[in-house]
Design an enzyme around this catalytic site. Structure first.
Site, PDB file in Angstrom:
ATOM      1  CB  ALA A   8      -0.945  -0.018   1.199  1.00 13.47           C
ATOM      2  N   GLY A 140       4.905   0.998 -17.521  1.00 13.54           N
ATOM      3  CA  GLY A 140       4.543   2.116 -18.390  1.00 13.54           C
ATOM      4  C   GLY A 140       4.597   3.444 -17.659  1.00 13.54           C
ATOM      5  CE  LYS A 195      10.650   4.321 -14.764  1.00 12.39           C
ATOM      6  NZ  LYS A 195      10.258   5.148 -13.615  1.00 12.39           N
ATOM      7  NE  ARG A 259       8.568   7.698  -6.913  1.00  9.23           N
ATOM      8  CZ  ARG A 259       8.063   6.603  -6.357  1.00  9.23           C
ATOM      9  NH1 ARG A 259       7.499   6.652  -5.188  1.00  9.23           N
ATOM     10  NH2 ARG A 259       8.083   5.451  -7.007  1.00  9.23           N
ATOM     11  CG  ASN A 260      14.206   6.815  -9.828  1.00  6.72           C
ATOM     12  OD1 ASN A 260      15.096   6.231  -9.233  1.00  6.72           O
ATOM     13  ND2 ASN A 260      12.983   6.302  -9.944  1.00  6.72           N
ATOM     14  CB  VAL A 283      11.138   2.924  -3.155  1.00  6.21           C
ATOM     15  CG1 VAL A 283      10.040   2.752  -4.197  1.00  6.21           C
ATOM     16  CG2 VAL A 283      12.345   2.111  -3.552  1.00  6.21           C
TER      17      VAL A 283
HETATM   18  N1  LIG Z   1       4.824   5.715  -7.454  1.00  5.65           N
HETATM   19  C1  LIG Z   1       4.686   5.601  -8.767  1.00  5.65           C
HETATM   20  O1  LIG Z   1       4.239   6.553  -9.413  1.00  5.65           O
HETATM   21  C2  LIG Z   1       5.067   4.330  -9.476  1.00  5.65           C
HETATM   22  C3  LIG Z   1       4.582   4.132 -10.762  1.00  5.65           C
HETATM   23  C4  LIG Z   1       4.927   2.965 -11.447  1.00  5.65           C
HETATM   24  C5  LIG Z   1       5.726   2.015 -10.831  1.00  5.65           C
HETATM   25  N2  LIG Z   1       6.174   2.238  -9.566  1.00  5.65           N
HETATM   26  C6  LIG Z   1       7.000   1.182  -8.976  1.00  5.65           C
HETATM   27  O2  LIG Z   1       6.212   0.482  -8.020  1.00  5.65           O
HETATM   28  C7  LIG Z   1       7.038   0.019  -6.947  1.00  5.65           C
HETATM   29  C8  LIG Z   1       6.457   0.517  -5.636  1.00  5.65           C
HETATM   30  O3  LIG Z   1       6.522   1.938  -5.695  1.00  5.65           O
HETATM   31  P1  LIG Z   1       5.661   2.895  -4.763  1.00  5.65           P
HETATM   32  O4  LIG Z   1       5.666   4.221  -5.410  1.00  5.65           O
HETATM   33  O5  LIG Z   1       4.343   2.299  -4.440  1.00  5.65           O
HETATM   34  O6  LIG Z   1       6.605   2.930  -3.487  1.00  5.65           O
HETATM   35  P2  LIG Z   1       6.388   3.711  -2.122  1.00  5.65           P
HETATM   36  O7  LIG Z   1       7.705   4.130  -1.648  1.00  5.65           O
HETATM   37  O8  LIG Z   1       5.316   4.746  -2.293  1.00  5.65           O
HETATM   38  O9  LIG Z   1       5.800   2.586  -1.153  1.00  5.65           O
HETATM   39  C9  LIG Z   1       6.410   1.332  -1.002  1.00  5.65           C
HETATM   40  C10 LIG Z   1       5.465   0.452  -0.200  1.00  5.65           C
HETATM   41  O10 LIG Z   1       5.978  -0.880  -0.149  1.00  5.65           O
HETATM   42  C11 LIG Z   1       5.930  -1.306   1.201  1.00  5.65           C
HETATM   43  N3  LIG Z   1       6.975  -2.292   1.443  1.00  5.65           N
HETATM   44  C12 LIG Z   1       8.301  -2.109   1.416  1.00  5.65           C
HETATM   45  N4  LIG Z   1       8.913  -3.276   1.699  1.00  5.65           N
HETATM   46  C13 LIG Z   1       7.945  -4.191   1.891  1.00  5.65           C
HETATM   47  C14 LIG Z   1       7.935  -5.562   2.228  1.00  5.65           C
HETATM   48  N5  LIG Z   1       9.069  -6.227   2.449  1.00  5.65           N
HETATM   49  N6  LIG Z   1       6.749  -6.204   2.339  1.00  5.65           N
HETATM   50  C15 LIG Z   1       5.613  -5.542   2.143  1.00  5.65           C
HETATM   51  N7  LIG Z   1       5.529  -4.227   1.828  1.00  5.65           N
HETATM   52  C16 LIG Z   1       6.704  -3.573   1.714  1.00  5.65           C
HETATM   53  C17 LIG Z   1       6.137  -0.031   2.009  1.00  5.65           C
HETATM   54  O11 LIG Z   1       5.668  -0.202   3.332  1.00  5.65           O
HETATM   55  C18 LIG Z   1       5.290   0.939   1.216  1.00  5.65           C
HETATM   56  O12 LIG Z   1       3.937   0.822   1.580  1.00  5.65           O
HETATM   57  C19 LIG Z   1       8.452   0.556  -7.225  1.00  5.65           C
HETATM   58  O13 LIG Z   1       9.222  -0.454  -7.807  1.00  5.65           O
HETATM   59  C20 LIG Z   1       8.222   1.681  -8.227  1.00  5.65           C
HETATM   60  O14 LIG Z   1       9.315   1.853  -9.100  1.00  5.65           O
HETATM   61  C21 LIG Z   1       5.852   3.349  -8.872  1.00  5.65           C
HETATM   62  O1  LIG Z   2       8.835   8.390  -9.223  1.00  8.37           O
HETATM   63  P1  LIG Z   2       9.649   7.422 -10.032  1.00  8.37           P
HETATM   64  O2  LIG Z   2      10.910   8.030 -10.534  1.00  8.37           O
HETATM   65  O3  LIG Z   2       9.843   6.129  -9.301  1.00  8.37           O
HETATM   66  O4  LIG Z   2       8.783   7.084 -11.326  1.00  8.37           O
HETATM   67  C1  LIG Z   2       7.472   6.633 -11.164  1.00  8.37           C
HETATM   68  C2  LIG Z   2       7.022   5.810 -12.341  1.00  8.37           C
HETATM   69  O5  LIG Z   2       7.870   4.699 -12.529  1.00  8.37           O
HETATM   70  C3  LIG Z   2       6.891   6.592 -13.603  1.00  8.37           C
HETATM   71  O6  LIG Z   2       6.364   5.765 -14.609  1.00  8.37           O
END
Ligand SMILES: NC(=O)c1ccc[n+]([C@@H]2O[C@H](COP(=O)([O-])OP(=O)(O)OC[C@H]3O[C@@H](n4cnc5c(N)ncnc54)[C@H](O)[C@@H]3O)[C@@H](O)[C@H]2O)c1
Ligand SMILES: O=P(O)(O)OC[C@H](O)CO
Length: 337
Positions: A8, A140, A195, A259-260, A283
């Protein structure tokens, strides 16, 4: 459909909200490992930490129950944790009969003593620890905040299994979210991982005010090195012209919600890597996978100069201001090779 989203953070929550808003009436369970966060989300009907101010739709429930028990009764399971937690989540899901898809974008960061391997893509981790899962990836160009608000977005569902691609389309395709299918999971995962590394470079470039020409050069040459690595790993070149390649690179390298990219901007301001990472609260996968991208590329004889510069920067072997000199000082090369 019954959809379970495990994790979440920002992205898992946004997609869970998107699926729960579907007119077709999916029922969506959003799982978090932290009991306090579960209680808070149940009480507020919002994810106050990651997506404050955006209400959950009625069809979204919040759970802290055993993930495998939840998954066993689902039609689709989404693993929405960062890459670092994927291995343990897939281990926990062994025996799950439903299609599984992960959202994480990266390579595993560290050598895994028990597996004897390092730097795996998500589908490689799955093949190692849970080979019987019917699995794939959803990737994507997509900032969680925009999807949570229902702003138009296009994603790609990649798997060798049509069942997984079809389940992802059925779960998430909507008037505000188009989901395209692709069977090239290698290409889609390489694009999503690399990316992030390139976005750190463009953040640095913009933070140092190197100009729009420099940013365009980084994005274009970055796409070339991403494609070289992907093809060496067995991907189709065309995939890198699509949503998970060029699409996500353009979004992440230029969008300040990334974030990156923000890590690069903060490094350019003189922050240490630790300060930059701490200030995000989310992250930034590029920080953790840059070294493994470079290692896998080196092992395959693939030239990735921008990635190598990012690694040297993250490792403290290169000052921000010197990174451009390193890249510009390389010998002349052919554009197409
Ligand atoms: N945020 C975006 O816009 C976005 C978009 C596409 C892809 N992603 C990808 O999705 C993945 C997650 O990103 P996010 O933005 O949701 O991260 P985030 O930092 O917002 O949240 C990470 C979540 O994972 C949970 N977590 C961490 N370790 C865990 C574990 N061992 N077991 C269970 N839960 C755990 C944390 O408690 C937190 O709720 C990343 O790889 C990111 O690159 C993110
Ligand atoms: O915030 P970032 O850099 O992890 O990017 C979020 C998504 O991966 C964009 O598609």
């Amino acid at each position: 459909m019954k959809i379970v989203v495990l994790g979440a953070g920002a992205w898992g929550t946004a997609l869970a909200m998107g699926a729960a808003r579907q007119p077709g009436g999916h029922s969506v369970a959003l799982w978090a490992r932290d009991g306090q966060q579960v209680a808070d989300m149940q009480a507020r009907r919002q994810n106050a930490r990651y997506l404050p101010g955006i209400d959950f739709p009625p069809a979204l429930s919040v759970s802290g129950a055993d993930p495998l028990a939840l998954a066993r009764s689902a039609d689709l399971v989404i693993v929405a944790t960062p890459m670092a937690a994927l291995r343990s989540m897939l281990l926990a899901l062994r025996g799950c009969p439903a299609p599984v898809a992960w959202l994480c974008k990266g390579f595993e960061a560290v050598a895994s003593a028990d597996s004897g391997s390092y730097g795996l893509l998500a589908h490689e981790v799955c093949a190692q620890v849970a080979p019987d899962l019917i699995a794939g990836v959803l990737s994507g160009p997509s900032f969680a905040q925009e999807v949570a608000r229902g702003q138009p977005t296009a994603l790609v569902a990649a798997s060798r299994h049509a069942l997984v691609r079809d389940a992802l389309v059925a779960a998430f395709h909507s008037p505000s979210l188009r989901v395209y299918a692709n069977d090239d999971i290698v290409g889609v995962e390489v694009g999503g991982a690399v990316k992030n590394v390139l976005a750190i470079a463009t953040g640095l470039c913009d933070g140092l005010n190197l100009g729009l020409n420099a940013r365009a050069a980084l994005i274009t040459r970055g796409l070339a090195e991403m494609t070289r690595l992907g093809v060496a790993l067995g991907a189709r070149p065309d995939t890198f012209m699509g949503l998970s390649g060029m699409g996500d690179l353009v979004l992440t390298a230029t969008g300040d919600l990334s974030r990156n990219r923000r890590v690069g901007l903060l490094l350019a301001q003189g922050q240490t890597l630790q300060q930059a990472v701490d200030s995000l609260g989310h992250v930034a996968e590029g920080v953790y996978c840059a070294r493994t991208v470079a290692q896998r590329a080196a092992g395959l004889g693939v030239d990735m100069p921008i990635t190598q510069a990012v690694v040297a920067l993250l490792d403290g072997q290169l000052a921000s201001a010197d990174a451009v000199g390193l890249l510009m000082g390389r010998d002349p090369a052919s554009e197409l090779r």
